[in-house]
Design a protein around this motif. Structure first.
Motif, PDB file in Angstrom:
ATOM      1  N   VAL A 113      97.644  62.194  56.226  1.00  0.00           N
ATOM      2  CA  VAL A 113      97.021  61.889  54.938  1.00  0.00           C
ATOM      3  C   VAL A 113      95.684  61.220  55.219  1.00  0.00           C
ATOM      4  O   VAL A 113      95.634  60.122  55.794  1.00  0.00           O
ATOM      5  CB  VAL A 113      97.903  60.968  54.081  1.00  0.00           C
ATOM      6  CG1 VAL A 113      97.206  60.646  52.751  1.00  0.00           C
ATOM      7  CG2 VAL A 113      99.256  61.607  53.837  1.00  0.00           C
ATOM      8  N   ALA A 114      94.582  61.866  54.844  1.00  0.00           N
ATOM      9  CA  ALA A 114      93.247  61.323  55.080  1.00  0.00           C
ATOM     10  C   ALA A 114      92.714  60.714  53.785  1.00  0.00           C
ATOM     11  O   ALA A 114      92.501  61.433  52.794  1.00  0.00           O
ATOM     12  CB  ALA A 114      92.312  62.409  55.583  1.00  0.00           C
ATOM     13  N   VAL A 115      92.510  59.416  53.786  1.00  0.00           N
ATOM     14  CA  VAL A 115      91.972  58.694  52.635  1.00  0.00           C
ATOM     15  C   VAL A 115      90.490  58.465  52.886  1.00  0.00           C
ATOM     16  O   VAL A 115      90.115  57.867  53.901  1.00  0.00           O
ATOM     17  CB  VAL A 115      92.682  57.335  52.447  1.00  0.00           C
ATOM     18  CG1 VAL A 115      92.162  56.636  51.193  1.00  0.00           C
ATOM     19  CG2 VAL A 115      94.189  57.528  52.389  1.00  0.00           C
ATOM     20  N   ILE A 116      89.636  58.950  52.005  1.00  0.00           N
ATOM     21  CA  ILE A 116      88.198  58.797  52.203  1.00  0.00           C
ATOM     22  C   ILE A 116      87.805  57.342  51.958  1.00  0.00           C
ATOM     23  O   ILE A 116      88.072  56.778  50.904  1.00  0.00           O
ATOM     24  CB  ILE A 116      87.414  59.753  51.295  1.00  0.00           C
ATOM     25  CG1 ILE A 116      87.730  61.207  51.685  1.00  0.00           C
ATOM     26  CG2 ILE A 116      85.915  59.492  51.400  1.00  0.00           C
ATOM     27  CD1 ILE A 116      87.008  62.253  50.893  1.00  0.00           C
ATOM     28  N   ARG A 117      87.178  56.775  52.970  1.00  0.00           N
ATOM     29  CA  ARG A 117      86.832  55.346  52.951  1.00  0.00           C
ATOM     30  C   ARG A 117      85.496  55.170  52.222  1.00  0.00           C
ATOM     31  O   ARG A 117      84.430  55.047  52.830  1.00  0.00           O
ATOM     32  CB  ARG A 117      86.752  54.813  54.370  1.00  0.00           C
ATOM     33  CG  ARG A 117      86.553  53.327  54.465  1.00  0.00           C
ATOM     34  CD  ARG A 117      86.656  52.885  55.917  1.00  0.00           C
ATOM     35  NE  ARG A 117      86.561  51.445  56.039  1.00  0.00           N
ATOM     36  CZ  ARG A 117      87.068  50.743  57.034  1.00  0.00           C
ATOM     37  NH1 ARG A 117      87.715  51.364  58.000  1.00  0.00           N
ATOM     38  NH2 ARG A 117      86.930  49.445  57.089  1.00  0.00           N
ATOM     39  N   LEU A 118      85.554  55.128  50.912  1.00  0.00           N
ATOM     40  CA  LEU A 118      84.352  54.998  50.091  1.00  0.00           C
ATOM     41  C   LEU A 118      83.709  53.625  50.298  1.00  0.00           C
ATOM     42  O   LEU A 118      84.405  52.634  50.526  1.00  0.00           O
ATOM     43  CB  LEU A 118      84.707  55.180  48.615  1.00  0.00           C
ATOM     44  CG  LEU A 118      85.336  56.535  48.247  1.00  0.00           C
ATOM     45  CD1 LEU A 118      85.900  56.482  46.828  1.00  0.00           C
ATOM     46  CD2 LEU A 118      84.319  57.651  48.393  1.00  0.00           C
ATOM     47  N   PRO A 119      82.381  53.526  50.204  1.00  0.00           N
ATOM     48  CA  PRO A 119      81.724  52.235  50.404  1.00  0.00           C
ATOM     49  C   PRO A 119      82.201  51.150  49.449  1.00  0.00           C
ATOM     50  O   PRO A 119      82.297  49.980  49.820  1.00  0.00           O
ATOM     51  CB  PRO A 119      80.241  52.559  50.176  1.00  0.00           C
ATOM     52  CG  PRO A 119      80.119  54.012  50.486  1.00  0.00           C
ATOM     53  CD  PRO A 119      81.407  54.626  50.040  1.00  0.00           C
ATOM     54  N   ARG A 120      82.494  51.527  48.203  1.00  0.00           N
ATOM     55  CA  ARG A 120      82.941  50.552  47.200  1.00  0.00           C
ATOM     56  C   ARG A 120      84.414  50.772  46.864  1.00  0.00           C
ATOM     57  O   ARG A 120      84.839  50.631  45.719  1.00  0.00           O
ATOM     58  CB  ARG A 120      82.093  50.651  45.934  1.00  0.00           C
ATOM     59  CG  ARG A 120      80.606  50.455  46.157  1.00  0.00           C
ATOM     60  CD  ARG A 120      80.270  49.054  46.582  1.00  0.00           C
ATOM     61  NE  ARG A 120      78.839  48.917  46.867  1.00  0.00           N
ATOM     62  CZ  ARG A 120      78.300  47.883  47.484  1.00  0.00           C
ATOM     63  NH1 ARG A 120      79.072  46.905  47.909  1.00  0.00           N
ATOM     64  NH2 ARG A 120      76.999  47.819  47.708  1.00  0.00           N
ATOM     65  N   ILE A 121      85.202  51.109  47.852  1.00  0.00           N
ATOM     66  CA  ILE A 121      86.617  51.393  47.647  1.00  0.00           C
ATOM     67  C   ILE A 121      87.301  50.234  46.939  1.00  0.00           C
ATOM     68  O   ILE A 121      87.014  49.063  47.198  1.00  0.00           O
ATOM     69  CB  ILE A 121      87.309  51.693  48.997  1.00  0.00           C
ATOM     70  CG1 ILE A 121      88.744  52.192  48.797  1.00  0.00           C
ATOM     71  CG2 ILE A 121      87.269  50.488  49.917  1.00  0.00           C
ATOM     72  CD1 ILE A 121      89.391  52.710  50.086  1.00  0.00           C
ATOM     73  N   SER A 175      84.067  60.740  57.773  1.00  0.00           N
ATOM     74  CA  SER A 175      83.246  61.871  58.215  1.00  0.00           C
ATOM     75  C   SER A 175      84.001  63.168  57.977  1.00  0.00           C
ATOM     76  O   SER A 175      85.239  63.196  57.988  1.00  0.00           O
ATOM     77  CB  SER A 175      82.897  61.733  59.700  1.00  0.00           C
ATOM     78  OG  SER A 175      84.043  61.895  60.509  1.00  0.00           O
ATOM     79  N   PRO A 176      83.272  64.272  57.756  1.00  0.00           N
ATOM     80  CA  PRO A 176      83.920  65.557  57.464  1.00  0.00           C
ATOM     81  C   PRO A 176      84.882  66.016  58.560  1.00  0.00           C
ATOM     82  O   PRO A 176      85.924  66.611  58.258  1.00  0.00           O
ATOM     83  CB  PRO A 176      82.732  66.520  57.331  1.00  0.00           C
ATOM     84  CG  PRO A 176      81.583  65.668  56.938  1.00  0.00           C
ATOM     85  CD  PRO A 176      81.799  64.361  57.646  1.00  0.00           C
ATOM     86  N   ARG A 177      84.543  65.782  59.824  1.00  0.00           N
ATOM     87  CA  ARG A 177      85.422  66.266  60.899  1.00  0.00           C
ATOM     88  C   ARG A 177      86.801  65.610  60.856  1.00  0.00           C
ATOM     89  O   ARG A 177      87.785  66.180  61.342  1.00  0.00           O
ATOM     90  CB  ARG A 177      84.775  66.039  62.264  1.00  0.00           C
ATOM     91  CG  ARG A 177      84.588  64.589  62.646  1.00  0.00           C
ATOM     92  CD  ARG A 177      84.003  64.461  64.052  1.00  0.00           C
ATOM     93  NE  ARG A 177      83.774  63.080  64.416  1.00  0.00           N
ATOM     94  CZ  ARG A 177      82.681  62.399  64.155  1.00  0.00           C
ATOM     95  NH1 ARG A 177      81.682  63.004  63.512  1.00  0.00           N
ATOM     96  NH2 ARG A 177      82.546  61.139  64.522  1.00  0.00           N
ATOM     97  N   TRP A 196      77.126  59.090  47.993  1.00  0.00           N
ATOM     98  CA  TRP A 196      77.409  58.843  49.421  1.00  0.00           C
ATOM     99  C   TRP A 196      78.274  59.963  49.986  1.00  0.00           C
ATOM    100  O   TRP A 196      78.028  60.440  51.100  1.00  0.00           O
ATOM    101  CB  TRP A 196      78.107  57.501  49.554  1.00  0.00           C
ATOM    102  CG  TRP A 196      78.630  57.201  50.927  1.00  0.00           C
ATOM    103  CD1 TRP A 196      77.952  56.612  51.949  1.00  0.00           C
ATOM    104  CD2 TRP A 196      79.955  57.476  51.428  1.00  0.00           C
ATOM    105  NE1 TRP A 196      78.769  56.509  53.065  1.00  0.00           N
ATOM    106  CE2 TRP A 196      79.995  57.032  52.770  1.00  0.00           C
ATOM    107  CE3 TRP A 196      81.096  58.058  50.875  1.00  0.00           C
ATOM    108  CZ2 TRP A 196      81.143  57.146  53.557  1.00  0.00           C
ATOM    109  CZ3 TRP A 196      82.239  58.178  51.655  1.00  0.00           C
ATOM    110  CH2 TRP A 196      82.242  57.724  52.980  1.00  0.00           C
ATOM    111  N   LEU A 197      79.272  60.378  49.221  1.00  0.00           N
ATOM    112  CA  LEU A 197      80.170  61.454  49.644  1.00  0.00           C
ATOM    113  C   LEU A 197      79.366  62.712  49.975  1.00  0.00           C
ATOM    114  O   LEU A 197      79.568  63.354  51.015  1.00  0.00           O
ATOM    115  CB  LEU A 197      81.175  61.729  48.523  1.00  0.00           C
ATOM    116  CG  LEU A 197      82.417  62.538  48.831  1.00  0.00           C
ATOM    117  CD1 LEU A 197      83.476  61.656  49.460  1.00  0.00           C
ATOM    118  CD2 LEU A 197      82.976  63.155  47.545  1.00  0.00           C
TER     119      LEU A 197
END
Length: 477
Positions: free
Chosen positions: A257-265, A287-289, A311-312
């Motif tokens: 499970v990949a959770v995108i680490r947003l700057p303002r998470i 990162s996309p990879r 940012w995304l």
């Protein structure tokens, strides 16, 4: 009027263990039949929770909500009267007594917060009149001498309520003895008079090797160490902020499970329930990879949907998410993440930035978002809550892609089980409510077994002992 009974848990740094110790003390004292409540005058966090307030709802820091559960008390706004939600590096949105109350910037940090101090101390006094003991958590370090004049969270609170104070140091970082001694020495004589002792946190190793240092610290300061909490890797549940997101990963399952680490998470505790599942490996990525081999991608909540969406895109993550969905693999968006997955995002009143801004989302859901000046606060049963300005319309599900504006839904075992079956063909093998209660009990056990819990309760009831020595320099002018 008698002295309020309570204790201030201060720390040498942020993330030193104040929240852990406060939570553990609340559970240990509650086990003794004490009517105990947690309190934090001002919390700075994007992790928050909704509580009932009269006929409506209010917002408090997540940590105080969990501490109330540990204390077996009903969470309420008085337990965290001021919540600051970072909007940028120099500006924070203010939640006062559970409701939005403008913003404060670094330029008016002292003058802009005077009314907050008054409200915070009134809330403490209210709690102190209804509970036997208040366990108050400080913020950062009480030795931040540049901020002492306007402080109402650390020694400013201790002086207001005559609270004995315990300073927590994280031994895992190194330099803990210097940090503890230096914290006391930088305080004024009046503040030092309330510092009654220390607690060591995150110790691993032979306690016999540490004991001589504790004895020397007591000789140098005239103050005892009330115990040493061992390092325990399982104490990340419901943590306060994003200082250690990587430490929340489960790392044991075969499905990623990949959770995108947003700057303002924000409200990333939404993912804690997935982290308990033994078949899942929950990781935070940027990162996309890192999305290439994910079985499930999650776009979490954010304090700034439009800027985090930009940012995304700047990192190419948008294309990776779209490719993942087009390959028939599941994507889940929560609150701000749900808004990003939709079509248009409009901000007519400039809630998040430029007045009247409209941007395009990722187009994976037939959803339109409009930001409204009035914040939505709502509790759901059996689990879940809403905290958002964005109002969505449309269908929040399309093939493998789904979204929700409700935080905490995955904490409901039945809902999580259904989602995992539909999205990944997995059966849930964990109970989140049972795991949370077990970890609160673990914190209580750690306090009972490794600290002088009775001594700390006596300190809270009787106040700081008189005649504590003043260390030079005794404060910096």
């Amino acid at each position: 009027m008698s002295r309020p009974r309570g204790l201030l848990v201060a720390g040498t740094t942020s993330d030193a263990g104040k929240s852990v110790l406060t939570t553990g003390l609340c559970r240990a004292f509650a086990r003794r039949g004490v009517l105990v409540a947690p309190y934090k005058a001002q919390n700075m966090s994007n992790n928050s929770m909704v509580v009932a307030q009269g006929d409506g709802f209010a917002e408090i820091g997540r940590a105080q909500w969990v501490q109330a559960l540990a204390a077996r008390a009903t969470p309420e706004v008085a337990m965290n009267p001021v919540l600051l939600k970072p909007g940028s590096d120099r500006r924070s949105h203010v939640v006062l007594m559970g409701q939005p109350a403008g913003a404060v910037s670094s330029a008016d940090w002292e003058d802009g917060r005077r009314h907050l101090a008054t409200a915070a101390h009134e809330a403490f006094d209210d709690l102190a009149g209804r509970y036997d003991v208040i366990v108050a958590e400080g913020a950062g370090s009480p030795a931040e001498i540049n901020l002492r004049a306007g402080d109402y969270v650390n020694m400013g609170l201790a002086r207001h309520a005559d609270l004995p104070t315990i300073v927590v140091g994280d031994i895992d970082r190194g330099g803990v003895f210097a940090a503890l001694l230096g914290t006391v020495a930088l305080l004024s004589p009046e503040d030092q008079a309330l510092v009654a002792g220390f607690v060591m946190n995150k110790f691993r190793g032979d306690l016999g090797l540490l004991s001589p240092g504790l004895e020397m610290l007591q000789r140098a300061t005239g103050r005892p160490t009330f115990g040493v909490l061992p390092w325990d890797p399982s104490l990340w549940l419901d943590s306060e902020d994003a200082l250690d997101l990587d430490g929340r990963r489960s790392g044991s399952g075969t499905r990623r499970v990949a959770v995108i680490r947003l700057p303002r998470i924000s409200n990333f505790t939404d993912l804690d329930a997935l982290g308990l599942e033994p078949d899942l490996d929950v990781v935070f990525v940027s990162s996309p990879r890192d999305l290439a081999d994910a079985d499930l991608i999650v776009l979490p909540g954010t304090r700034a949907t439009i800027s985090d969406l930009a940012w995304l895109r700047s990192r190419g993550l948008d294309r990776a998410v779209i490719a993942h969905a087009e390959a028939g693999r599941p994507v889940l968006g929560i609150c701000g993440g749900c808004q990003m997955l939709g079509g248009t995002i409009s901000d007519p009143d400039g809630i998040e930035g430029a007045l009247g801004a409209t941007v395009q989302g990722l187009g994976l859901l037939e959803v339109a978002t409009v930001f409204d000046a009035e914040k939505t606060l709502r509790l759901h049963e059996p689990a879940g809550y809403e905290i958002h300005h964005g109002r969505i319309s449309g269908e929040a599900a399309s093939g493998p892609v789904s979204g929700t504006m409700v935080h905490g839904r995955l904490e409901d075992d039945a809902y999580r089980g259904h989602y995992l079956r539909e999205a990944l063909g997995l059966e849930s093998r964990a109970s989140f409510p049972a795991a949370r209660e077990a970890r609160l009990d673990l914190l209580g056990d750690l306090v009972e077994h490794h600290l002088d819990a009775d001594g700390l309760l006596s300190l809270a009831l009787r106040g700081a002992p008189s005649g504590l020595p003043v260390l030079p320099p005794g404060g910096v002018a």
